[in-house]
Design a protein around this motif. Sequence first.
Motif, PDB file in Angstrom:
ATOM      1  N   PRO A  24       0.800  -1.230   0.000  1.00  0.00           N
ATOM      2  CA  PRO A  24       0.000   0.000   0.000  1.00  0.00           C
ATOM      3  C   PRO A  24       0.838   1.289   0.000  1.00  0.00           C
ATOM      4  CG  PRO A  24      -0.980  -1.591   1.489  1.00  0.00           C
ATOM      5  CD  PRO A  24       0.338  -2.171   1.027  1.00  0.00           C
ATOM      6  N   ALA A  25       1.921   1.300   0.719  1.00  0.00           N
ATOM      7  CA  ALA A  25       2.781   2.492   0.750  1.00  0.00           C
ATOM      8  C   ALA A  25       3.394   2.756  -0.628  1.00  0.00           C
ATOM      9  CB  ALA A  25       3.874   2.336   1.794  1.00  0.00           C
ATOM     10  N   GLU A  26       3.785   1.693  -1.318  1.00  0.00           N
ATOM     11  CA  GLU A  26       4.345   1.839  -2.658  1.00  0.00           C
ATOM     12  C   GLU A  26       3.294   2.359  -3.637  1.00  0.00           C
ATOM     13  OE1 GLU A  26       7.669  -1.657  -2.904  1.00  0.00           O
ATOM     14  OE2 GLU A  26       5.566  -2.276  -2.914  1.00  0.00           O
ATOM     15  N   LEU A  27       2.062   1.865  -3.497  1.00  0.00           N
ATOM     16  CA  LEU A  27       0.984   2.332  -4.361  1.00  0.00           C
ATOM     17  C   LEU A  27       0.653   3.792  -4.075  1.00  0.00           C
ATOM     18  CD1 LEU A  27      -1.371  -0.777  -4.358  1.00  0.00           C
ATOM     19  CD2 LEU A  27       0.153  -0.007  -6.202  1.00  0.00           C
ATOM     20  N   GLY A  28       0.750   4.190  -2.823  1.00  0.00           N
ATOM     21  CA  GLY A  28       0.539   5.591  -2.473  1.00  0.00           C
ATOM     22  C   GLY A  28       1.568   6.484  -3.133  1.00  0.00           C
ATOM     23  N   ARG A  29       2.813   6.051  -3.104  1.00  0.00           N
ATOM     24  CA  ARG A  29       3.893   6.812  -3.760  1.00  0.00           C
ATOM     25  C   ARG A  29       3.666   6.852  -5.266  1.00  0.00           C
ATOM     26  NH1 ARG A  29       7.190  10.740  -4.291  1.00  0.00           N
ATOM     27  NH2 ARG A  29       9.213  10.260  -5.142  1.00  0.00           N
ATOM     28  N   LEU A  30       3.259   5.732  -5.851  1.00  0.00           N
ATOM     29  CA  LEU A  30       2.960   5.675  -7.278  1.00  0.00           C
ATOM     30  C   LEU A  30       1.845   6.661  -7.628  1.00  0.00           C
ATOM     31  CD1 LEU A  30       3.120   4.459 -10.132  1.00  0.00           C
ATOM     32  CD2 LEU A  30       1.572   2.652  -9.326  1.00  0.00           C
ATOM     33  N   ASP A  31       0.792   6.688  -6.835  1.00  0.00           N
ATOM     34  CA  ASP A  31      -0.326   7.593  -7.098  1.00  0.00           C
ATOM     35  C   ASP A  31       0.104   9.055  -6.978  1.00  0.00           C
ATOM     36  OD1 ASP A  31      -2.034   5.505  -7.649  1.00  0.00           O
ATOM     37  OD2 ASP A  31      -2.867   5.438  -5.623  1.00  0.00           O
ATOM     38  N   ALA A  32       0.974   9.356  -6.034  1.00  0.00           N
ATOM     39  CA  ALA A  32       1.459  10.726  -5.867  1.00  0.00           C
ATOM     40  C   ALA A  32       2.282  11.159  -7.082  1.00  0.00           C
ATOM     41  CB  ALA A  32       2.281  10.852  -4.590  1.00  0.00           C
ATOM     42  N   VAL A  33       3.162  10.295  -7.538  1.00  0.00           N
ATOM     43  CA  VAL A  33       3.997  10.610  -8.700  1.00  0.00           C
ATOM     44  C   VAL A  33       3.129  10.705  -9.952  1.00  0.00           C
ATOM     45  CG1 VAL A  33       5.901   9.782 -10.153  1.00  0.00           C
ATOM     46  CG2 VAL A  33       6.061   9.604  -7.667  1.00  0.00           C
ATOM     47  N   THR A  34       2.142   9.823 -10.066  1.00  0.00           N
ATOM     48  CA  THR A  34       1.237   9.846 -11.212  1.00  0.00           C
ATOM     49  C   THR A  34       0.455  11.158 -11.269  1.00  0.00           C
ATOM     50  OG1 THR A  34       1.018   7.432 -11.186  1.00  0.00           O
ATOM     51  CG2 THR A  34      -0.691   8.655 -12.340  1.00  0.00           C
ATOM     52  N   ALA A  35      -0.001  11.633 -10.123  1.00  0.00           N
ATOM     53  CA  ALA A  35      -0.748  12.897 -10.085  1.00  0.00           C
ATOM     54  C   ALA A  35       0.101  14.052 -10.597  1.00  0.00           C
ATOM     55  CB  ALA A  35      -1.238  13.174  -8.671  1.00  0.00           C
ATOM     56  N   VAL A  36       1.362  14.084 -10.205  1.00  0.00           N
ATOM     57  CA  VAL A  36       2.271  15.143 -10.669  1.00  0.00           C
ATOM     58  C   VAL A  36       2.476  15.031 -12.183  1.00  0.00           C
ATOM     59  CG1 VAL A  36       4.631  16.035 -10.537  1.00  0.00           C
ATOM     60  CG2 VAL A  36       3.410  15.377  -8.450  1.00  0.00           C
ATOM     61  N   ALA A  37       2.669  13.817 -12.668  1.00  0.00           N
ATOM     62  CA  ALA A  37       2.870  13.604 -14.106  1.00  0.00           C
ATOM     63  C   ALA A  37       1.627  13.989 -14.905  1.00  0.00           C
ATOM     64  CB  ALA A  37       3.235  12.146 -14.374  1.00  0.00           C
ATOM     65  N   GLU A  38       0.452  13.643 -14.400  1.00  0.00           N
ATOM     66  CA  GLU A  38      -0.788  13.995 -15.089  1.00  0.00           C
ATOM     67  C   GLU A  38      -0.980  15.511 -15.137  1.00  0.00           C
ATOM     68  OE1 GLU A  38      -3.639  11.686 -12.883  1.00  0.00           O
ATOM     69  OE2 GLU A  38      -3.722  10.206 -14.480  1.00  0.00           O
ATOM     70  N   ALA A  39      -0.651  16.184 -14.070  1.00  0.00           N
ATOM     71  CA  ALA A  39      -0.768  17.647 -14.047  1.00  0.00           C
ATOM     72  C   ALA A  39       0.147  18.260 -15.102  1.00  0.00           C
ATOM     73  CB  ALA A  39      -0.439  18.182 -12.658  1.00  0.00           C
ATOM     74  N   GLY A  40       1.351  17.741 -15.208  1.00  0.00           N
ATOM     75  CA  GLY A  40       2.274  18.230 -16.233  1.00  0.00           C
ATOM     76  C   GLY A  40       1.774  17.958 -17.633  1.00  0.00           C
ATOM     77  N   TYR A  41       1.157  16.803 -17.827  1.00  0.00           N
ATOM     78  CA  TYR A  41       0.585  16.436 -19.122  1.00  0.00           C
ATOM     79  C   TYR A  41      -0.531  17.410 -19.503  1.00  0.00           C
ATOM     80  CZ  TYR A  41      -2.077  13.656 -22.506  1.00  0.00           C
ATOM     81  OH  TYR A  41      -2.757  13.236 -23.608  1.00  0.00           O
ATOM     82  N   VAL A  42      -1.414  17.696 -18.573  1.00  0.00           N
ATOM     83  CA  VAL A  42      -2.522  18.618 -18.838  1.00  0.00           C
ATOM     84  C   VAL A  42      -1.995  20.022 -19.119  1.00  0.00           C
ATOM     85  CG1 VAL A  42      -4.544  19.744 -17.821  1.00  0.00           C
ATOM     86  CG2 VAL A  42      -4.230  17.279 -17.580  1.00  0.00           C
ATOM     87  N   ARG A  43      -1.026  20.467 -18.332  1.00  0.00           N
ATOM     88  CA  ARG A  43      -0.446  21.807 -18.571  1.00  0.00           C
ATOM     89  C   ARG A  43       0.171  21.887 -19.968  1.00  0.00           C
ATOM     90  NH1 ARG A  43       1.016  21.402 -13.126  1.00  0.00           N
ATOM     91  NH2 ARG A  43       3.078  20.618 -13.669  1.00  0.00           N
ATOM     92  N   SER A  44       0.844  20.820 -20.389  1.00  0.00           N
ATOM     93  CA  SER A  44       1.456  20.845 -21.722  1.00  0.00           C
ATOM     94  C   SER A  44       0.389  20.871 -22.815  1.00  0.00           C
ATOM     95  CB  SER A  44       2.404  19.665 -21.908  1.00  0.00           C
ATOM     96  OG  SER A  44       1.706  18.446 -21.957  1.00  0.00           O
ATOM     97  N   LEU A  45      -0.717  20.181 -22.620  1.00  0.00           N
ATOM     98  CA  LEU A  45      -1.811  20.250 -23.592  1.00  0.00           C
ATOM     99  C   LEU A  45      -2.397  21.655 -23.682  1.00  0.00           C
ATOM    100  CD1 LEU A  45      -3.896  16.995 -22.994  1.00  0.00           C
ATOM    101  CD2 LEU A  45      -2.501  17.560 -24.986  1.00  0.00           C
TER     102      LEU A  45
END
Length: 56
Positions: A24-45
């Motif tokens: 669960p802790a690893e998945l939490g870290r994955l979700d946190a990193v994914t959120a940052v990456a998605e925000a960057g993706y949306v900003r670039s669009l």
Amino acid sequence: MTTHDSIRYWIAEQMHLDIETAEPAELGRLDAVTAVAEAGYVRSLLRLREYRPLVG
């Protein structure tokens, strides 16, 4: 597969993380990193002149 899933799986791959067996802790870290990456993706669009989000 959604864009969210694609980004999440790609990041998990980069982190050498198996989503099916991760703690669960690893998945939490994955979700946190994914959120940052998605925000960057949306900003670039939004910066693209050609991109116009659907309204309505």
